[in-house]
Scaffold this motif. Sequence first.
Motif, PDB file in Angstrom:
ATOM      1  N   LEU A 234      -7.740  12.588  -8.120  1.00  0.00           N
ATOM      2  CA  LEU A 234      -8.938  13.354  -8.485  1.00  0.00           C
ATOM      3  C   LEU A 234     -10.084  13.058  -7.522  1.00  0.00           C
ATOM      4  O   LEU A 234     -10.835  13.961  -7.130  1.00  0.00           O
ATOM      5  N   GLU A 235     -10.219  11.816  -7.138  1.00  0.00           N
ATOM      6  CA  GLU A 235     -11.277  11.448  -6.189  1.00  0.00           C
ATOM      7  C   GLU A 235     -11.050  12.108  -4.840  1.00  0.00           C
ATOM      8  O   GLU A 235     -11.994  12.601  -4.204  1.00  0.00           O
ATOM      9  N   GLN A 236      -9.793  12.147  -4.386  1.00  0.00           N
ATOM     10  CA  GLN A 236      -9.488  12.791  -3.105  1.00  0.00           C
ATOM     11  C   GLN A 236      -9.780  14.287  -3.142  1.00  0.00           C
ATOM     12  O   GLN A 236     -10.149  14.884  -2.131  1.00  0.00           O
ATOM     13  N   GLU A 237      -9.626  14.901  -4.309  1.00  0.00           N
ATOM     14  CA  GLU A 237      -9.866  16.336  -4.443  1.00  0.00           C
ATOM     15  C   GLU A 237     -11.352  16.663  -4.541  1.00  0.00           C
ATOM     16  O   GLU A 237     -11.729  17.840  -4.595  1.00  0.00           O
ATOM     17  N   GLY A 238     -12.196  15.633  -4.596  1.00  0.00           N
ATOM     18  CA  GLY A 238     -13.615  15.874  -4.725  1.00  0.00           C
ATOM     19  C   GLY A 238     -14.067  16.086  -6.155  1.00  0.00           C
ATOM     20  O   GLY A 238     -15.197  16.516  -6.401  1.00  0.00           O
ATOM     21  N   ARG A 239     -13.213  15.770  -7.117  1.00  0.00           N
ATOM     22  CA  ARG A 239     -13.557  15.943  -8.531  1.00  0.00           C
ATOM     23  C   ARG A 239     -14.086  14.605  -9.045  1.00  0.00           C
ATOM     24  O   ARG A 239     -13.447  13.879  -9.800  1.00  0.00           O
ATOM     25  N   TRP A 260      -5.467  -5.327 -10.728  1.00  0.00           N
ATOM     26  CA  TRP A 260      -6.038  -4.105 -10.172  1.00  0.00           C
ATOM     27  C   TRP A 260      -7.483  -3.861 -10.613  1.00  0.00           C
ATOM     28  O   TRP A 260      -8.119  -2.909 -10.176  1.00  0.00           O
ATOM     29  N   GLN A 261      -8.011  -4.715 -11.491  1.00  0.00           N
ATOM     30  CA  GLN A 261      -9.372  -4.506 -11.966  1.00  0.00           C
ATOM     31  C   GLN A 261     -10.412  -4.501 -10.836  1.00  0.00           C
ATOM     32  O   GLN A 261     -11.318  -3.659 -10.840  1.00  0.00           O
ATOM     33  N   PRO A 262     -10.339  -5.410  -9.850  1.00  0.00           N
ATOM     34  CA  PRO A 262     -11.364  -5.384  -8.782  1.00  0.00           C
ATOM     35  C   PRO A 262     -11.401  -4.075  -8.012  1.00  0.00           C
ATOM     36  O   PRO A 262     -12.486  -3.540  -7.732  1.00  0.00           O
ATOM     37  N   ILE A 263     -10.234  -3.527  -7.658  1.00  0.00           N
ATOM     38  CA  ILE A 263     -10.242  -2.291  -6.874  1.00  0.00           C
ATOM     39  C   ILE A 263     -10.667  -1.108  -7.733  1.00  0.00           C
ATOM     40  O   ILE A 263     -11.345  -0.187  -7.253  1.00  0.00           O
ATOM     41  N   VAL A 264     -10.316  -1.136  -9.034  1.00  0.00           N
ATOM     42  CA  VAL A 264     -10.789  -0.087  -9.936  1.00  0.00           C
ATOM     43  C   VAL A 264     -12.318  -0.146 -10.031  1.00  0.00           C
ATOM     44  O   VAL A 264     -12.995   0.893  -9.997  1.00  0.00           O
ATOM     45  N   ALA A 265     -12.848  -1.350 -10.111  1.00  0.00           N
ATOM     46  CA  ALA A 265     -14.303  -1.510 -10.183  1.00  0.00           C
ATOM     47  C   ALA A 265     -14.976  -0.967  -8.918  1.00  0.00           C
ATOM     48  O   ALA A 265     -16.069  -0.374  -8.990  1.00  0.00           O
ATOM     49  N   GLN A 266     -14.339  -1.147  -7.770  1.00  0.00           N
ATOM     50  CA  GLN A 266     -14.903  -0.623  -6.518  1.00  0.00           C
ATOM     51  C   GLN A 266     -14.977   0.901  -6.555  1.00  0.00           C
ATOM     52  O   GLN A 266     -15.979   1.504  -6.143  1.00  0.00           O
ATOM     53  N   HIS A 267     -13.901   1.538  -7.033  1.00  0.00           N
ATOM     54  CA  HIS A 267     -13.909   3.003  -7.115  1.00  0.00           C
ATOM     55  C   HIS A 267     -14.974   3.488  -8.097  1.00  0.00           C
ATOM     56  O   HIS A 267     -15.666   4.483  -7.836  1.00  0.00           O
ATOM     57  N   ILE A 268     -15.100   2.786  -9.218  1.00  0.00           N
ATOM     58  CA  ILE A 268     -16.117   3.181 -10.207  1.00  0.00           C
ATOM     59  C   ILE A 268     -17.511   3.080  -9.598  1.00  0.00           C
ATOM     60  O   ILE A 268     -18.345   3.995  -9.749  1.00  0.00           O
ATOM     61  N   ALA A 269     -17.769   1.980  -8.880  1.00  0.00           N
ATOM     62  CA  ALA A 269     -19.087   1.799  -8.266  1.00  0.00           C
ATOM     63  C   ALA A 269     -19.357   2.887  -7.235  1.00  0.00           C
ATOM     64  O   ALA A 269     -20.473   3.431  -7.155  1.00  0.00           O
ATOM     65  N   THR A 270     -18.353   3.239  -6.453  1.00  0.00           N
ATOM     66  CA  THR A 270     -18.531   4.279  -5.432  1.00  0.00           C
ATOM     67  C   THR A 270     -18.815   5.628  -6.073  1.00  0.00           C
ATOM     68  O   THR A 270     -19.705   6.373  -5.635  1.00  0.00           O
ATOM     69  N   LEU A 271     -18.049   5.945  -7.116  1.00  0.00           N
ATOM     70  CA  LEU A 271     -18.227   7.245  -7.768  1.00  0.00           C
ATOM     71  C   LEU A 271     -19.545   7.327  -8.520  1.00  0.00           C
ATOM     72  O   LEU A 271     -20.145   8.401  -8.616  1.00  0.00           O
ATOM     73  N   GLN A 272     -20.002   6.226  -9.039  1.00  0.00           N
ATOM     74  CA  GLN A 272     -21.277   6.226  -9.754  1.00  0.00           C
ATOM     75  C   GLN A 272     -22.463   6.446  -8.820  1.00  0.00           C
ATOM     76  O   GLN A 272     -23.525   6.909  -9.258  1.00  0.00           O
ATOM     77  N   LYS A 279     -20.255  14.902  -5.309  1.00  0.00           N
ATOM     78  CA  LYS A 279     -21.149  15.209  -6.429  1.00  0.00           C
ATOM     79  C   LYS A 279     -21.080  16.708  -6.719  1.00  0.00           C
ATOM     80  O   LYS A 279     -21.407  17.524  -5.863  1.00  0.00           O
ATOM     81  N   PRO A 280     -20.607  17.124  -7.883  1.00  0.00           N
ATOM     82  CA  PRO A 280     -20.474  18.550  -8.163  1.00  0.00           C
ATOM     83  C   PRO A 280     -21.830  19.228  -8.363  1.00  0.00           C
ATOM     84  O   PRO A 280     -22.805  18.600  -8.762  1.00  0.00           O
ATOM     85  N   ASN A 281     -21.825  20.507  -8.077  1.00  0.00           N
ATOM     86  CA  ASN A 281     -23.018  21.315  -8.283  1.00  0.00           C
ATOM     87  C   ASN A 281     -23.187  21.573  -9.780  1.00  0.00           C
ATOM     88  O   ASN A 281     -22.336  22.192 -10.411  1.00  0.00           O
ATOM     89  N   PRO A 282     -24.272  21.131 -10.414  1.00  0.00           N
ATOM     90  CA  PRO A 282     -24.416  21.317 -11.868  1.00  0.00           C
ATOM     91  C   PRO A 282     -24.501  22.777 -12.273  1.00  0.00           C
ATOM     92  O   PRO A 282     -24.273  23.116 -13.424  1.00  0.00           O
ATOM     93  N   TRP A 329     -14.788  29.097  -7.031  1.00  0.00           N
ATOM     94  CA  TRP A 329     -13.473  29.603  -6.598  1.00  0.00           C
ATOM     95  C   TRP A 329     -12.671  28.514  -5.883  1.00  0.00           C
ATOM     96  O   TRP A 329     -11.458  28.399  -6.090  1.00  0.00           O
ATOM     97  N   MET A 330     -13.336  27.751  -5.060  1.00  0.00           N
ATOM     98  CA  MET A 330     -12.635  26.654  -4.370  1.00  0.00           C
ATOM     99  C   MET A 330     -12.038  25.675  -5.389  1.00  0.00           C
ATOM    100  O   MET A 330     -10.886  25.245  -5.267  1.00  0.00           O
ATOM    101  N   ARG A 331     -12.845  25.350  -6.407  1.00  0.00           N
ATOM    102  CA  ARG A 331     -12.370  24.413  -7.423  1.00  0.00           C
ATOM    103  C   ARG A 331     -11.225  25.025  -8.233  1.00  0.00           C
ATOM    104  O   ARG A 331     -10.250  24.352  -8.575  1.00  0.00           O
ATOM    105  N   LEU A 332     -11.317  26.306  -8.536  1.00  0.00           N
ATOM    106  CA  LEU A 332     -10.293  26.944  -9.360  1.00  0.00           C
ATOM    107  C   LEU A 332      -8.954  27.011  -8.623  1.00  0.00           C
ATOM    108  O   LEU A 332      -7.900  26.702  -9.196  1.00  0.00           O
ATOM    109  N   VAL A 333      -8.986  27.419  -7.348  1.00  0.00           N
ATOM    110  CA  VAL A 333      -7.741  27.495  -6.571  1.00  0.00           C
ATOM    111  C   VAL A 333      -7.096  26.115  -6.476  1.00  0.00           C
ATOM    112  O   VAL A 333      -5.883  25.947  -6.672  1.00  0.00           O
ATOM    113  N   ARG A 334      -7.921  25.107  -6.182  1.00  0.00           N
ATOM    114  CA  ARG A 334      -7.393  23.754  -6.056  1.00  0.00           C
ATOM    115  C   ARG A 334      -6.835  23.250  -7.394  1.00  0.00           C
ATOM    116  O   ARG A 334      -5.777  22.625  -7.446  1.00  0.00           O
ATOM    117  N   SER A 335      -7.517  23.553  -8.475  1.00  0.00           N
ATOM    118  CA  SER A 335      -7.092  23.064  -9.788  1.00  0.00           C
ATOM    119  C   SER A 335      -5.752  23.662 -10.189  1.00  0.00           C
ATOM    120  O   SER A 335      -4.854  22.957 -10.664  1.00  0.00           O
TER     121      SER A 335
END
Length: 382
Positions: A234-239, A260-272, A279-282, A329-335
Amino acid sequence: MLFWIIVSCVTALLAVALLAPLLRRSATAGGEHAHDVEVYRDQMAEVHRDAAAGLISAEEAENARAEIGRRLLSSADKASKETGVAAKASRHPLAQAFIILVLPAIGIGLYLHAGSPGVPDAPLAARLANPGNDVALLLAKAENHLIQNPDDGAGWDLVAPIYLRNRRPADAANAYRQAIRIRGESAERLSGLGESIVSSNQGLINSEATDAFRKALSLDKNDARSEFYLAFALEQEGRGMEALAAFQSLAKTSPPDAPWQPIVAQHIATLQKGPAETKPNPDAPGNPTAADVAAAQDMNAGDRQQMIGNMVAGLDEKLKSNPNNFEGWMRLVRSYAMLKQADKASDALARALKAFPAEGEQGKQLVALATQLGIKAPEAKP
């Protein structure tokens, strides 16, 4: 005893090889002037034949014999001297003694000091039978066994994770596929296959890997490896918001001391942090709300998947009424592509290209996305 016989034979052969140049030198030395002597003797015989046949006069024959005789004597004298010098030069009693006696004594002494003459040899078959901690030997043993027994599922199960740990992902993927073919699907084999595919693709999570992870979760909802890679997909897809929810759910359901908790925490921090590219368009229809994200954290994998499907369907409906939204449309095609709904993805692409024609900049991006996802773009009408 056999060992020492072999050593003696090898030593003798080595000594002969080293002595040969010294012995051969005396036989070949002085060759230049010895050859001249033979030439002059042939010339002298030829003069005798020509004189007897009347081809030259007696006076000419006598003069020729005198000249050839002088040269013959000179060359014969030089050849004799060179042969004597060469014979002396070829006598190397110290070198010969060193080769015959000293070299073998040094070699045997070094072997007795540093070698292990009393230890029996260990042929490859014996070493493969007891590989110990030698991973290369263990793999060689297993591979040799699998060549002869290609339907041994337990053997493929054994080598697959070893291949993966030793950075041979293509071999690991093949081993997991063979194990699945023979022993059937399991969460461990499917998640291992998915990880091997991801490693083979330099970290890119494709549809084959995603399918493997989803099947693994359907067999074991607590398969953390599959949860992690699906969140990463999901992160790679930009979601970003969906990926954040998935990572937070994994962190919540995993033991605090899980590796795996440390690497999960890194991804959470990056996404936050919300980088611009994720960052999706609201204002874009179909984005999950804050309530959706919070609810997803408490869902199991199946419920989350159902929620995602509903969101995609909702996005599709909104784009029908408001098609002038390129990001949607980009998101829909990818999804649809990631949900393995190729017909819906192709239909969404065709509708998107009506709103954003293929010759335009945004239309070109839609076509490029379709090509990347393996979706066939509709043919342009004349």
